[in-house]
Design a protein around this motif. Structure first.
Motif, short mmCIF file in Angstrom:
data_model
loop_
_atom_site.label_atom_id
_atom_site.label_comp_id
_atom_site.label_asym_id
_atom_site.label_seq_id
_atom_site.Cartn_x
_atom_site.Cartn_y
_atom_site.Cartn_z
N ARG A 18 -2.13 -22.45 -11.21
CA ARG A 18 -1.88 -21.78 -9.93
C ARG A 18 -3.13 -21.90 -9.07
NH1 ARG A 18 0.44 -15.92 -11.47
NH2 ARG A 18 -0.98 -15.44 -9.76
N LYS A 36 -2.12 -15.72 1.99
CA LYS A 36 -2.75 -14.52 1.41
C LYS A 36 -3.06 -14.76 -0.06
CE LYS A 36 -2.30 -11.46 4.82
NZ LYS A 36 -3.48 -11.20 5.63
N ASP A 75 -4.27 -19.87 -7.04
CA ASP A 75 -5.05 -18.63 -7.01
C ASP A 75 -5.75 -18.34 -8.35
OD1 ASP A 75 -2.65 -17.99 -8.25
OD2 ASP A 75 -2.41 -16.08 -7.21
N VAL A 83 -0.46 -9.21 0.23
CA VAL A 83 0.53 -9.29 1.31
C VAL A 83 0.72 -7.84 1.82
CG1 VAL A 83 2.98 -9.81 1.74
CG2 VAL A 83 1.59 -11.34 0.29
N LEU A 85 -5.87 -12.33 -1.45
CA LEU A 85 -5.63 -11.06 -0.72
C LEU A 85 -4.21 -10.58 -0.95
CD1 LEU A 85 -7.33 -12.09 2.65
CD2 LEU A 85 -8.28 -10.63 0.84
N GLN A 129 2.21 1.66 -1.65
CA GLN A 129 3.37 1.03 -2.32
C GLN A 129 3.93 1.97 -3.40
OE1 GLN A 129 2.60 -2.97 -3.79
NE2 GLN A 129 1.85 -3.68 -1.82
N GLY A 138 3.74 -6.44 -11.05
CA GLY A 138 2.97 -6.78 -9.84
C GLY A 138 3.26 -5.87 -8.66
N PHE A 139 4.07 -4.88 -8.85
CA PHE A 139 4.37 -3.89 -7.82
C PHE A 139 4.52 -2.54 -8.52
CE2 PHE A 139 6.82 -1.24 -5.04
CZ PHE A 139 6.47 -1.61 -3.76
N MET A 191 6.02 -5.93 1.45
CA MET A 191 6.29 -5.84 0.02
C MET A 191 7.30 -4.73 -0.29
SD MET A 191 4.64 -8.33 -1.04
CE MET A 191 5.25 -8.13 -2.70
N ARG A 217 -9.64 -11.75 -6.24
CA ARG A 217 -8.51 -10.97 -6.75
C ARG A 217 -8.99 -9.76 -7.54
NH1 ARG A 217 -5.17 -15.22 -9.88
NH2 ARG A 217 -3.73 -13.52 -10.28
N LEU A 228 7.20 -14.13 -4.28
CA LEU A 228 6.43 -14.72 -3.17
C LEU A 228 6.22 -16.21 -3.38
CD1 LEU A 228 3.71 -11.94 -2.68
CD2 LEU A 228 5.76 -12.31 -1.30
N ARG A 229 5.92 -16.60 -4.62
CA ARG A 229 5.72 -18.02 -4.89
C ARG A 229 7.01 -18.80 -4.66
NH1 ARG A 229 2.08 -15.78 -8.44
NH2 ARG A 229 3.59 -15.48 -10.11
N ARG A 257 1.00 -2.25 -6.01
CA ARG A 257 -0.37 -2.71 -6.11
C ARG A 257 -1.31 -1.87 -5.25
NH1 ARG A 257 0.66 -8.17 -7.83
NH2 ARG A 257 -1.24 -9.26 -8.39
P1 AMP Z 1 0.74 -11.99 -9.26
O1 AMP Z 1 1.60 -13.13 -9.68
O2 AMP Z 1 1.34 -10.65 -9.58
O3 AMP Z 1 -0.68 -12.12 -9.77
O4 AMP Z 1 0.65 -12.05 -7.65
C1 AMP Z 1 0.08 -13.15 -6.99
C2 AMP Z 1 -0.30 -12.78 -5.56
O5 AMP Z 1 0.88 -12.37 -4.84
C3 AMP Z 1 -1.26 -11.62 -5.41
O6 AMP Z 1 -2.61 -12.00 -5.58
C4 AMP Z 1 -0.96 -11.16 -4.00
O7 AMP Z 1 -1.52 -12.03 -3.05
C5 AMP Z 1 0.56 -11.33 -3.93
N1 AMP Z 1 1.28 -10.11 -4.36
C6 AMP Z 1 2.08 -9.97 -5.46
N2 AMP Z 1 2.57 -8.73 -5.55
C7 AMP Z 1 2.06 -8.05 -4.49
C8 AMP Z 1 2.17 -6.70 -4.02
N3 AMP Z 1 2.90 -5.78 -4.70
N4 AMP Z 1 1.52 -6.37 -2.89
C9 AMP Z 1 0.79 -7.27 -2.20
N5 AMP Z 1 0.63 -8.54 -2.57
C10 AMP Z 1 1.25 -8.94 -3.72
#
Ligand code: AMP
Length: 220
Positions: free
Chosen positions: A161, A52, A163, A59, A57, A92, A85-86, A64, A172, A35-36, A88
């Motif tokens: 970051r 998001k 976030d 996505v 929040l 999913q 990260g999946f 996803m 989060r 996503l980034r 979540r």
């Molecule tokens: P992470 O790098 O895994 O901490 O993800 C950063 C952000 O990306 C999360 O706070 C969500 O906003 C989004 N994100 C990453 N993976 C998911 C996912 N599986 N479902 C929904 N949002 C996600």
């Protein structure tokens, strides 16, 4: 082998996941990183995802799930993959089970990294990354050699970051408790869960992850 790395924000999924995947020759699939990357490219999807993320929040699930369906079908993932990260959310996780079942496959192991929220909030606010190679640092526990720039990219200042800022971090954790933590029981019921304490040095945690992995056999 298909491995899911589960855990609250800041527990070390990125750092440990990268190491495990490299050592085992598996594709590392980090949905946050995907996503980034889209956000950096400035695509409409990436910019929406960025909003998001900045608000702490999630996505939406359908987006996803489509992303992971496509990515896990790529050639490098055929040797095995590690998901960071999946899933979540429970929807999913259900979708992941279904899409792997369609391919005659399954989640072989879920590694759940654990730590207290207090410890993690401290870690997240000290977290930095190299904007070039994405290597993760922590100003307190794993600083770069000169305290400021990437060890592998001299002169490149580490960044925080968006976030990882205090208000977003709180949000989060709220989302994690409500939507992601139920996955621990979900996977415990399936019998594929192994819990690993995520506090200690990077090497100590990695050793425990390796023991958890060596106890689990599964198809490539
Ligand atoms: P992470 O790098 O895994 O901490 O993800 C950063 C952000 O990306 C999360 O706070 C969500 O906003 C989004 N994100 C990453 N993976 C998911 C996912 N599986 N479902 C929904 N949002 C996600």
């Amino acid at each position: 082998m298909h491995v899911v790395l589960l855990g609250p924000p800041g527990v070390g999924k990125g750092t440990q996941g990268r190491r495990v995947a490299e050592d085992r020759g598996w594709a590392l699939i980090s949905t946050g990183e995907m996503l980034r990357e889209s956000a950096r490219r400035g695509t409409p999807f990436g910019l929406e995802a960025q909003r998001k993320m900045n608000d702490g929040l999630l996505v939406p699930d359908d987006v996803m799930i489509a992303l992971v369906r496509e990515r896990t079908g790529q050639e490098d993932a055929a040797r095995g993959f590690l998901l960071d990260g999946f899933p979540r959310t429970v929807p999913q996780a259900d979708a992941l089970d279904r899409l792997l079942a369609e391919r005659g496959s399954r989640v072989d192991l879920v590694l759940s990294l654990t730590a207290s929220e207090e410890e993690l909030v401290r870690r997240l606010t000290e977290r930095r990354e190299c904007p070039v190679c994405k290597r993760a640092y922590n100003l307190e526990s794993a600083p770069p050699r000169d305290g400021r720039t990437c060890d592998s990219h001299p002169g490149v200042e580490l960044t925080q970051r968006e976030d990882d800022q205090a208000e977003t971090v709180k949000q989060r954790f709220r989302v994690y408790r409500e939507q992601t933590a139920p996955l621990i029981d979900y996977y415990r019921r399936s019998g594929h869960l192994r819990e690993v304490h995520g506090v200690g040095t990077v090497d100590e945690v990695y050793r425990d992850l390796q023991s958890a992995l060596s106890g689990a056999a599964g198809p490539a």
